[in-house]
Design a protein around this motif. Structure first.
Motif, PDB file in Angstrom:
ATOM      1  N   LEU A 231      10.978  33.577  42.251  1.00  0.00           N
ATOM      2  CA  LEU A 231      10.954  33.305  40.820  1.00  0.00           C
ATOM      3  C   LEU A 231      10.087  32.086  40.530  1.00  0.00           C
ATOM      4  O   LEU A 231       9.977  31.178  41.348  1.00  0.00           O
ATOM      5  N   THR A 232       9.487  32.081  39.355  1.00  0.00           N
ATOM      6  CA  THR A 232       8.751  30.924  38.881  1.00  0.00           C
ATOM      7  C   THR A 232       9.706  30.094  38.040  1.00  0.00           C
ATOM      8  O   THR A 232      10.314  30.602  37.096  1.00  0.00           O
ATOM      9  N   VAL A 233       9.866  28.833  38.399  1.00  0.00           N
ATOM     10  CA  VAL A 233      10.799  27.940  37.712  1.00  0.00           C
ATOM     11  C   VAL A 233      10.008  26.770  37.135  1.00  0.00           C
ATOM     12  O   VAL A 233       9.318  26.067  37.870  1.00  0.00           O
ATOM     13  N   VAL A 234      10.078  26.594  35.823  1.00  0.00           N
ATOM     14  CA  VAL A 234       9.516  25.399  35.200  1.00  0.00           C
ATOM     15  C   VAL A 234      10.694  24.590  34.689  1.00  0.00           C
ATOM     16  O   VAL A 234      11.691  25.145  34.231  1.00  0.00           O
ATOM     17  N   TYR A 235      10.579  23.273  34.809  1.00  0.00           N
ATOM     18  CA  TYR A 235      11.728  22.453  34.463  1.00  0.00           C
ATOM     19  C   TYR A 235      11.307  21.072  34.017  1.00  0.00           C
ATOM     20  O   TYR A 235      10.189  20.620  34.258  1.00  0.00           O
ATOM     21  N   LYS A 236      12.243  20.421  33.337  1.00  0.00           N
ATOM     22  CA  LYS A 236      12.029  19.086  32.794  1.00  0.00           C
ATOM     23  C   LYS A 236      13.382  18.413  32.692  1.00  0.00           C
ATOM     24  O   LYS A 236      14.384  19.069  32.420  1.00  0.00           O
ATOM     25  N   SER A 237      13.409  17.113  32.893  1.00  0.00           N
ATOM     26  CA  SER A 237      14.666  16.383  32.726  1.00  0.00           C
ATOM     27  C   SER A 237      14.472  15.264  31.714  1.00  0.00           C
ATOM     28  O   SER A 237      13.361  14.794  31.487  1.00  0.00           O
ATOM     29  N   SER A 238      15.587  14.868  31.123  1.00  0.00           N
ATOM     30  CA  SER A 238      15.581  13.781  30.151  1.00  0.00           C
ATOM     31  C   SER A 238      16.934  13.086  30.228  1.00  0.00           C
ATOM     32  O   SER A 238      17.947  13.681  29.871  1.00  0.00           O
ATOM     33  N   ILE A 239      16.951  11.888  30.711  1.00  0.00           N
ATOM     34  CA  ILE A 239      18.150  11.060  30.851  1.00  0.00           C
ATOM     35  C   ILE A 239      19.213  11.828  31.632  1.00  0.00           C
ATOM     36  O   ILE A 239      19.185  11.853  32.839  1.00  0.00           O
ATOM     37  N   ASP A 240      20.142  12.486  30.946  1.00  0.00           N
ATOM     38  CA  ASP A 240      21.228  13.203  31.614  1.00  0.00           C
ATOM     39  C   ASP A 240      21.181  14.708  31.360  1.00  0.00           C
ATOM     40  O   ASP A 240      22.189  15.389  31.444  1.00  0.00           O
TER      41      ASP A 240
ATOM     42  N   LYS B 152      17.503  22.165  44.412  1.00  0.00           N
ATOM     43  CA  LYS B 152      16.126  22.109  44.905  1.00  0.00           C
ATOM     44  C   LYS B 152      15.163  21.440  43.933  1.00  0.00           C
ATOM     45  O   LYS B 152      14.036  21.154  44.309  1.00  0.00           O
ATOM     46  N   THR B 153      15.581  21.206  42.710  1.00  0.00           N
ATOM     47  CA  THR B 153      14.637  20.663  41.730  1.00  0.00           C
ATOM     48  C   THR B 153      15.035  19.324  41.118  1.00  0.00           C
ATOM     49  O   THR B 153      14.165  18.595  40.655  1.00  0.00           O
ATOM     50  N   HIS B 154      16.281  18.952  41.116  1.00  0.00           N
ATOM     51  CA  HIS B 154      16.691  17.785  40.342  1.00  0.00           C
ATOM     52  C   HIS B 154      16.204  16.445  40.897  1.00  0.00           C
ATOM     53  O   HIS B 154      16.215  15.450  40.188  1.00  0.00           O
ATOM     54  N   ARG B 155      15.736  16.406  42.116  1.00  0.00           N
ATOM     55  CA  ARG B 155      15.254  15.143  42.700  1.00  0.00           C
ATOM     56  C   ARG B 155      13.737  15.100  42.840  1.00  0.00           C
ATOM     57  O   ARG B 155      13.204  14.184  43.452  1.00  0.00           O
ATOM     58  N   THR B 156      13.048  16.056  42.282  1.00  0.00           N
ATOM     59  CA  THR B 156      11.592  16.090  42.410  1.00  0.00           C
ATOM     60  C   THR B 156      10.932  15.670  41.100  1.00  0.00           C
ATOM     61  O   THR B 156      11.533  15.743  40.038  1.00  0.00           O
TER      62      THR B 156
ATOM     63  N   GLY C 196      11.183  32.665  35.327  1.00  0.00           N
ATOM     64  CA  GLY C 196      10.620  33.999  35.216  1.00  0.00           C
ATOM     65  C   GLY C 196      10.284  34.534  36.596  1.00  0.00           C
ATOM     66  O   GLY C 196      10.410  33.836  37.598  1.00  0.00           O
ATOM     67  N   SER C 197       9.839  35.778  36.647  1.00  0.00           N
ATOM     68  CA  SER C 197       9.466  36.361  37.938  1.00  0.00           C
ATOM     69  C   SER C 197       8.241  35.637  38.481  1.00  0.00           C
ATOM     70  O   SER C 197       7.577  34.882  37.772  1.00  0.00           O
ATOM     71  N   SER C 198       7.933  35.895  39.745  1.00  0.00           N
ATOM     72  CA  SER C 198       6.770  35.240  40.360  1.00  0.00           C
ATOM     73  C   SER C 198       5.466  35.704  39.707  1.00  0.00           C
ATOM     74  O   SER C 198       4.431  35.066  39.873  1.00  0.00           O
ATOM     75  N   TYR C 199       5.514  36.798  38.946  1.00  0.00           N
ATOM     76  CA  TYR C 199       4.328  37.310  38.270  1.00  0.00           C
ATOM     77  C   TYR C 199       4.138  36.712  36.881  1.00  0.00           C
ATOM     78  O   TYR C 199       3.143  36.970  36.220  1.00  0.00           O
ATOM     79  N   GLU C 200       5.096  35.930  36.434  1.00  0.00           N
ATOM     80  CA  GLU C 200       5.016  35.323  35.107  1.00  0.00           C
ATOM     81  C   GLU C 200       3.902  34.297  35.051  1.00  0.00           C
ATOM     82  O   GLU C 200       3.594  33.633  36.042  1.00  0.00           O
ATOM     83  N   ASN C 201       3.352  34.154  33.890  1.00  0.00           N
ATOM     84  CA  ASN C 201       2.363  33.122  33.636  1.00  0.00           C
ATOM     85  C   ASN C 201       3.120  31.805  33.456  1.00  0.00           C
ATOM     86  O   ASN C 201       3.840  31.625  32.477  1.00  0.00           O
ATOM     87  N   GLU C 202       2.950  30.898  34.426  1.00  0.00           N
ATOM     88  CA  GLU C 202       3.711  29.651  34.351  1.00  0.00           C
ATOM     89  C   GLU C 202       3.341  28.811  33.142  1.00  0.00           C
ATOM     90  O   GLU C 202       4.157  28.028  32.643  1.00  0.00           O
TER      91      GLU C 202
END
Length: 164
Positions: A42-51, A28-32, A58-64
């Motif tokens: 859940l709260t999901v923060v993410y980042k990609s770099s090359i490969d 759900k996240t690798h193409r966005t 964290g939970s939905s209550y987490e401070n993103e």
């Protein structure tokens, strides 16, 4: 895909559940282009770099913003340690530094540091003080290495801004 994953709770107690969750998050996240998602409560923060793909969860209550601070700290620390060469091959050749950086940023789900300069400095000091074999042996138990195409990092902070 090789994945280094560290869970701080038992939301997904079995390996089968963990792999299904990880596959779902990745799919759900690798193409966005965004950096944050709300999935499965859940709260999901993410980042990609090359490969590589990096996730902090964290939970939905987490401070993103706090979760993003952890993610950015890890990424920026690795970028400095790897001389801006944050890619799978370089990271695999420097796993000891990765494990030490993770240790400096988070301990048992508690966020300890969010300043990459401090993390890099402490990793350099620890690298001099602790024999390499002890660093890797103590850290390997924290991570599960198993397949599904990039290298992913998941951290799950389920119950509070500072972890469990």
């Amino acid at each position: 895909m090789e994945a280094l994953i560290l869970y701080y709770d038992d939301t997904y107690p079995s390996v089968k559940e963990q792999k299904a969750f990880e596959k779902n998050i990745f799919n759900k996240t690798h193409r966005t282009d965004s950096e944050i998602a709300l999935l499965e409560g859940l709260t999901v923060v993410y980042k990609s770099s090359i490969d590589l793909y990096f996730y902090v969860i964290g939970s939905s209550y987490e401070n993103e913003l706090m979760l993003m601070a952890v993610l950015n700290c890890l990424f920026d620390s690795l970028s400095q340690m790897l001389r801006k060469n944050v890619e799978k091959r370089a990271l695999l050749e420097n796993m000891e530094g990765l494990f030490l950086a993770v240790d400096e940023i988070v301990d048992g789900g508690v966020i300890l540091e969010s300043d990459p300069q401090q993390v890099v400095h402490r990793v350099a000091l620890r690298g001099e003080d602790v024999p390499l074999t002890e660093q890797t042996v103590s850290q390997v138990y924290l991570f599960s290495l198993h397949p599904p195409s990039g290298l992913e990092f998941f951290w799950n902070f389920p119950n509070s801004p500072l972890g469990p």
